[in-house]
Write a protein that holds these residues in place. Structure first.
Motif, PDB file in Angstrom:
ATOM      1  N   ASP A  25      33.738  -1.053  31.277  1.00 25.89           N
ATOM      2  CA  ASP A  25      32.497  -1.056  31.735  1.00 25.89           C
ATOM      3  C   ASP A  25      31.152  -1.917  31.657  1.00 25.89           C
ATOM      4  O   ASP A  25      31.567  -2.472  30.887  1.00 25.89           O
ATOM      5  CB  ASP A  25      31.317   0.361  32.494  1.00 25.89           C
ATOM      6  N   ASP A  94      30.515   6.534  44.519  1.00 25.65           N
ATOM      7  CA  ASP A  94      31.233   5.324  45.021  1.00 25.65           C
ATOM      8  C   ASP A  94      30.825   5.172  46.457  1.00 25.65           C
ATOM      9  O   ASP A  94      29.977   6.007  47.136  1.00 25.65           O
ATOM     10  CB  ASP A  94      33.083   5.477  44.881  1.00 25.65           C
ATOM     11  N   GLU A 123      28.920  -4.509  42.926  1.00 27.15           N
ATOM     12  CA  GLU A 123      30.785  -4.630  43.617  1.00 27.15           C
ATOM     13  C   GLU A 123      31.229  -4.822  44.604  1.00 27.15           C
ATOM     14  O   GLU A 123      32.503  -5.415  44.995  1.00 27.15           O
ATOM     15  CB  GLU A 123      30.756  -2.827  43.836  1.00 27.15           C
ATOM     16  N   ARG A 218      39.470   5.416  39.853  1.00 29.38           N
ATOM     17  CA  ARG A 218      39.220   5.414  38.938  1.00 29.38           C
ATOM     18  C   ARG A 218      39.467   3.700  38.066  1.00 29.38           C
ATOM     19  O   ARG A 218      40.072   2.841  38.420  1.00 29.38           O
ATOM     20  CB  ARG A 218      40.196   6.090  37.720  1.00 29.38           C
ATOM     21  N   LEU A 219      38.075   3.783  37.281  1.00 25.38           N
ATOM     22  CA  LEU A 219      38.026   1.980  36.784  1.00 25.38           C
ATOM     23  C   LEU A 219      38.376   2.482  35.160  1.00 25.38           C
ATOM     24  O   LEU A 219      38.669   2.743  34.340  1.00 25.38           O
ATOM     25  CB  LEU A 219      35.948   2.099  36.683  1.00 25.38           C
ATOM     26  N   VAL A 222      37.140  -2.827  32.111  1.00 21.19           N
ATOM     27  CA  VAL A 222      36.025  -4.364  32.543  1.00 21.19           C
ATOM     28  C   VAL A 222      36.424  -5.935  31.627  1.00 21.19           C
ATOM     29  O   VAL A 222      36.893  -5.749  30.608  1.00 21.19           O
ATOM     30  CB  VAL A 222      34.520  -3.856  32.889  1.00 21.19           C
TER      31      VAL A 222
END
Length: 252
Positions: A25, A94, A123, A218-219, A222
């Protein structure tokens, strides 16, 4: 006319974000946080409507951790009358969850106009406003570059679209999202900030609003964008044309 303005706490637009070592992240632990720029335009629009005698009360609301109180105090310093924090703790919220929480506050406050930024710079999804309008079953106008109150129950909103401008008439109550072109937010003076620090902020929880937070995505990871290739210098227009033909095939 009561106006509800939703504001979000994001990493300051002038800060270069860094990634966590494991790439899971963005690391915001020590980053400077500020109000989302688009939301600042929304607050400015609400304050101008009140200064023009077209709004009676401005209520600022934010969904986020306790640190979002600073964002709300900035809204109070700009001219908001009250502030509400929906404290989500350490839970990542979210867009859909944010819209559901804002809907509960809107149903309690019953504003004639809900203003929020077109998108958040963290975002860039630009979906909370439309989601909120859908949940409330209210008309909406997104990416407003001009807002005019025609009557007690009608707004005129100008939107910049590809190739020109679009003017729409929106019945109230409605949801409007602000573009950066809407206005130039005012500079907040220190005395106003000091006064804002003395104002109480109502704190609610998702549980108190009857909203169960659940992850809708779900991330996975990054990563930094690829480095841009270095530029190349040419000595003439003829050489430029030849390079465009040979290297990039942009020209026939």
């Amino acid at each position: 006319m009561k106006i509800l303005v939703a504001v979000k706490r994001v990493v300051d637009a002038n800060v270069k974000v860094r990634l966590k070592a494991d790439g899971s992240d963005v690391d915001v632990g020590a980053a400077k946080m500020s109000m989302n720029p688009f939301d600042e335009n929304a607050v400015e629009a609400a304050v101008r409507l009140k200064e023009a005698g077209q709004a009676s009360e401005i209520v600022a609301v934010s969904v986020g951790p306790a640190g979002a109180q600073d964002t709300l105090r900035h809204a109070l310093a700009m001219g908001a009358d009250r502030a509400i924090l929906i404290d989500s703790g350490d839970v990542a919220i979210d867009a859909l969850s944010s819209a559901k929480l804002l809907r509960q506050v809107a149903e309690r406050e019953q504003p004639q106009l809900i203003l929020l930024g077109k998108q958040a710079i963290d975002e860039d999804a630009a979906v909370v406003g439309p989601m909120l309008a859908a949940l409330l079953n209210r008309p909406q106008a997104v990416a407003a570059s001009q807002i005019t109150v025609e009557s007690a129950d009608t707004l005129t909103v100008v939107r910049e679209i590809e190739g020109g401008q679009q003017t729409v008439r929106v019945p109230l109550p409605a949801v409007v999202t602000a573009d950066l072109r809407l206005n130039e937010p005012r500079y907040v003076k220190l005395p106003n900030l000091m006064q804002a620090r003395k104002k109480p902020i109502e704190t609610l929880t998702p549980e108190a609003l009857g909203v169960t937070l659940s992850a809708h995505h779900r991330l996975l990871g990054v990563n930094e964008p690829p480095a841009r290739a270095a530029g190349q210098r040419v000595n003439s227009v003829e050489e430029l044309i030849n390079r465009l033909r040979a290297d990039t095939r942009v020209l026939p």
